[in-house]
Design an enzyme around this catalytic site. Sequence first.
Site, PDB file in Angstrom:
ATOM      1  N   LYS A 209       0.840  -1.203   0.000  1.00  0.00           N
ATOM      2  CA  LYS A 209       0.000   0.000   0.000  1.00  0.00           C
ATOM      3  C   LYS A 209       0.879   1.260   0.000  1.00  0.00           C
ATOM      4  CE  LYS A 209      -2.083  -1.219   3.854  1.00  0.00           C
ATOM      5  NZ  LYS A 209      -1.339  -2.465   4.156  1.00  0.00           N
TER       6      LYS A 209
ATOM      7  N   ARG B 181      -9.903   0.528   8.539  1.00  0.00           N
ATOM      8  CA  ARG B 181      -9.381  -0.792   8.889  1.00  0.00           C
ATOM      9  C   ARG B 181     -10.362  -1.601   9.716  1.00  0.00           C
ATOM     10  NH1 ARG B 181      -3.524   0.365   8.605  1.00  0.00           N
ATOM     11  NH2 ARG B 181      -2.418  -1.509   9.164  1.00  0.00           N
TER      12      ARG B 181
ATOM     13  N   ARG C 119      11.978  -5.374   4.776  1.00  0.00           N
ATOM     14  CA  ARG C 119      11.619  -3.963   4.590  1.00  0.00           C
ATOM     15  C   ARG C 119      12.517  -3.031   5.412  1.00  0.00           C
ATOM     16  NH1 ARG C 119       5.665  -1.692   5.442  1.00  0.00           N
ATOM     17  NH2 ARG C 119       5.857  -2.708   7.462  1.00  0.00           N
TER      18      ARG C 119
ATOM     19  N   ARG D 119      11.261  -1.149  10.910  1.00  0.00           N
ATOM     20  CA  ARG D 119      10.172  -0.787  11.807  1.00  0.00           C
ATOM     21  C   ARG D 119      10.084  -1.793  12.948  1.00  0.00           C
ATOM     22  NH1 ARG D 119       4.937   0.507   8.142  1.00  0.00           N
ATOM     23  NH2 ARG D 119       3.972  -0.790   9.738  1.00  0.00           N
TER      24      ARG D 119
ATOM     25  N   ARG E 185      -0.066  -8.868  13.440  1.00  0.00           N
ATOM     26  CA  ARG E 185      -0.680  -7.898  12.503  1.00  0.00           C
ATOM     27  C   ARG E 185      -1.489  -8.614  11.425  1.00  0.00           C
ATOM     28  NH1 ARG E 185       4.410  -5.093  10.668  1.00  0.00           N
ATOM     29  NH2 ARG E 185       3.089  -3.934   9.223  1.00  0.00           N
TER      30      ARG E 185
HETATM   31  P1  AP5 Z   1       4.834  -1.574   1.844  1.00  0.00           P
HETATM   32  O1  AP5 Z   1       4.457  -0.735   0.675  1.00  0.00           O
HETATM   33  O2  AP5 Z   1       5.603  -0.929   2.951  1.00  0.00           O
HETATM   34  O3  AP5 Z   1       3.540  -2.356   2.394  1.00  0.00           O
HETATM   35  P2  AP5 Z   1       2.253  -1.817   3.160  1.00  0.00           P
HETATM   36  O4  AP5 Z   1       1.068  -2.512   2.588  1.00  0.00           O
HETATM   37  O5  AP5 Z   1       2.232  -0.313   3.180  1.00  0.00           O
HETATM   38  O6  AP5 Z   1       2.568  -2.429   4.585  1.00  0.00           O
HETATM   39  P3  AP5 Z   1       2.502  -1.810   6.045  1.00  0.00           P
HETATM   40  O7  AP5 Z   1       3.198  -2.814   6.937  1.00  0.00           O
HETATM   41  O8  AP5 Z   1       2.999  -0.403   6.108  1.00  0.00           O
HETATM   42  O9  AP5 Z   1       0.994  -1.840   6.297  1.00  0.00           O
HETATM   43  P4  AP5 Z   1       0.326  -1.901   7.603  1.00  0.00           P
HETATM   44  O10 AP5 Z   1      -1.065  -1.749   7.130  1.00  0.00           O
HETATM   45  O11 AP5 Z   1       0.586  -3.042   8.487  1.00  0.00           O
HETATM   46  O12 AP5 Z   1       1.013  -0.706   8.427  1.00  0.00           O
HETATM   47  P5  AP5 Z   1       0.600   0.793   8.697  1.00  0.00           P
HETATM   48  O13 AP5 Z   1       1.811   1.609   8.629  1.00  0.00           O
HETATM   49  O14 AP5 Z   1      -0.585   1.179   7.895  1.00  0.00           O
HETATM   50  O15 AP5 Z   1       5.651  -2.846   1.279  1.00  0.00           O
HETATM   51  C1  AP5 Z   1       6.158  -3.829   2.171  1.00  0.00           C
HETATM   52  C2  AP5 Z   1       7.524  -4.314   1.668  1.00  0.00           C
HETATM   53  O16 AP5 Z   1       7.329  -5.010   0.429  1.00  0.00           O
HETATM   54  C3  AP5 Z   1       8.517  -3.183   1.361  1.00  0.00           C
HETATM   55  O17 AP5 Z   1       9.793  -3.629   1.708  1.00  0.00           O
HETATM   56  C4  AP5 Z   1       8.405  -2.979  -0.162  1.00  0.00           C
HETATM   57  O18 AP5 Z   1       9.612  -2.519  -0.729  1.00  0.00           O
HETATM   58  C5  AP5 Z   1       8.087  -4.418  -0.639  1.00  0.00           C
HETATM   59  N1  AP5 Z   1       7.233  -4.469  -1.823  1.00  0.00           N
HETATM   60  C6  AP5 Z   1       6.154  -3.685  -2.098  1.00  0.00           C
HETATM   61  N2  AP5 Z   1       5.586  -4.060  -3.275  1.00  0.00           N
HETATM   62  C7  AP5 Z   1       6.306  -5.105  -3.732  1.00  0.00           C
HETATM   63  C8  AP5 Z   1       6.212  -5.944  -4.910  1.00  0.00           C
HETATM   64  N3  AP5 Z   1       5.256  -5.760  -5.823  1.00  0.00           N
HETATM   65  N4  AP5 Z   1       7.141  -6.930  -5.063  1.00  0.00           N
HETATM   66  C9  AP5 Z   1       8.110  -7.122  -4.138  1.00  0.00           C
HETATM   67  N5  AP5 Z   1       8.262  -6.371  -3.019  1.00  0.00           N
HETATM   68  C10 AP5 Z   1       7.367  -5.370  -2.822  1.00  0.00           C
HETATM   69  O19 AP5 Z   1       0.081   0.693  10.203  1.00  0.00           O
HETATM   70  C11 AP5 Z   1       0.978   0.448  11.260  1.00  0.00           C
HETATM   71  C12 AP5 Z   1       0.210   0.416  12.569  1.00  0.00           C
HETATM   72  O20 AP5 Z   1      -0.441   1.688  12.793  1.00  0.00           O
HETATM   73  C13 AP5 Z   1      -0.925  -0.612  12.665  1.00  0.00           C
HETATM   74  O21 AP5 Z   1      -0.464  -1.900  13.013  1.00  0.00           O
HETATM   75  C14 AP5 Z   1      -1.823   0.024  13.728  1.00  0.00           C
HETATM   76  O22 AP5 Z   1      -1.286  -0.167  15.005  1.00  0.00           O
HETATM   77  C15 AP5 Z   1      -1.723   1.502  13.394  1.00  0.00           C
HETATM   78  N6  AP5 Z   1      -2.774   1.912  12.451  1.00  0.00           N
HETATM   79  C16 AP5 Z   1      -2.592   2.363  11.177  1.00  0.00           C
HETATM   80  N7  AP5 Z   1      -3.761   2.634  10.588  1.00  0.00           N
HETATM   81  C17 AP5 Z   1      -4.720   2.332  11.516  1.00  0.00           C
HETATM   82  C18 AP5 Z   1      -6.145   2.376  11.513  1.00  0.00           C
HETATM   83  N8  AP5 Z   1      -6.841   2.782  10.426  1.00  0.00           N
HETATM   84  N9  AP5 Z   1      -6.804   1.988  12.617  1.00  0.00           N
HETATM   85  C19 AP5 Z   1      -6.146   1.610  13.711  1.00  0.00           C
HETATM   86  N10 AP5 Z   1      -4.796   1.519  13.795  1.00  0.00           N
HETATM   87  C20 AP5 Z   1      -4.100   1.886  12.701  1.00  0.00           C
END
Ligand code: AP5
Length: 213
Positions: free
Chosen positions: A13, A88, A127, A160, A171
């Site tokens: 994402k 979410r 990552r 992270r 997660r």
């Molecule tokens: P990346 O693009 O970083 O993946 P992502 O989907 O953004 O993953 P996140 O871990 O950031 O999502 P998340 O939803 O768990 O975390 P968030 O920060 O939102 O890609 C991942 C890796 O893969 C990278 O190394 C990239 O280079 C590689 N990659 C990408 N595409 C690729 C491809 N096509 N091929 C190969 N490699 C590839 O949330 C973190 C925390 O915040 C949550 O756990 C929660 O505690 C809190 N939080 C956030 N939003 C909310 C909400 N709405 N409600 C409540 N709590 C929330």
Amino acid sequence: MRVILLGPPGAGKGTQAGTVAAHLGVPHVATGDIFRENVGQGTELGTLAKQYMNQGQLVPDDVTIAMVLERMARPDCASGVVLDGFPRTTAQAEALDGALATQDQAIDRALLIDVSEQELVKRLSGRRVCRGCQRPYNLTEAPSKKDGICDECGGELEQRADDAPDKVKVRIQVYTAQTAPLVGYYENKGTLRRVNGEQPIELVARELVAALV
Ligand code: AP5
């Protein structure tokens, strides 16, 4: 256009949000990034969010909803937004729809990036994220040009805390229990589009942009 990027942790994402937002000419709002900025600045919100993020759990709905609606009320979101990591939970999705409806607006597309669990675990273990602008990299799939340094802003890359294997497991469980039901929610509204996330980054980007039409 108002677009949601849906998908499990590590689906891509954050990697894709900037491309989709630039294509539409609208801001990219990532709840995880906003929480991490607050943690880094030691704000009250950051202190609260950290307790949940470090456990791989979701930050409570009321706090998250208020934060996102405040961000979306700013002038730069008037003509659209790409939401990454929100909603979410069903409560978040309903609150978002309710707030948009008061302005005769709605979510136009929910783009689901589909990736298998085995691939998610592999991606998250490799990552690295920029401490400054939060751009994600991958040690094998998407490395920075200079080891440990962000191509965009020259910031230092770090792992992270919630990418530790035990946190990743939690997660993914939280995603399955609380966020995956949103796939059906947006399917019922006719706004869901699925994209195969297990392709090279450029191909995923192309499919996401094509799915906006
Ligand atoms: P990346 O693009 O970083 O993946 P992502 O989907 O953004 O993953 P996140 O871990 O950031 O999502 P998340 O939803 O768990 O975390 P968030 O920060 O939102 O890609 C991942 C890796 O893969 C990278 O190394 C990239 O280079 C590689 N990659 C990408 N595409 C690729 C491809 N096509 N091929 C190969 N490699 C590839 O949330 C973190 C925390 O915040 C949550 O756990 C929660 O505690 C809190 N939080 C956030 N939003 C909310 C909400 N709405 N409600 C409540 N709590 C929330």
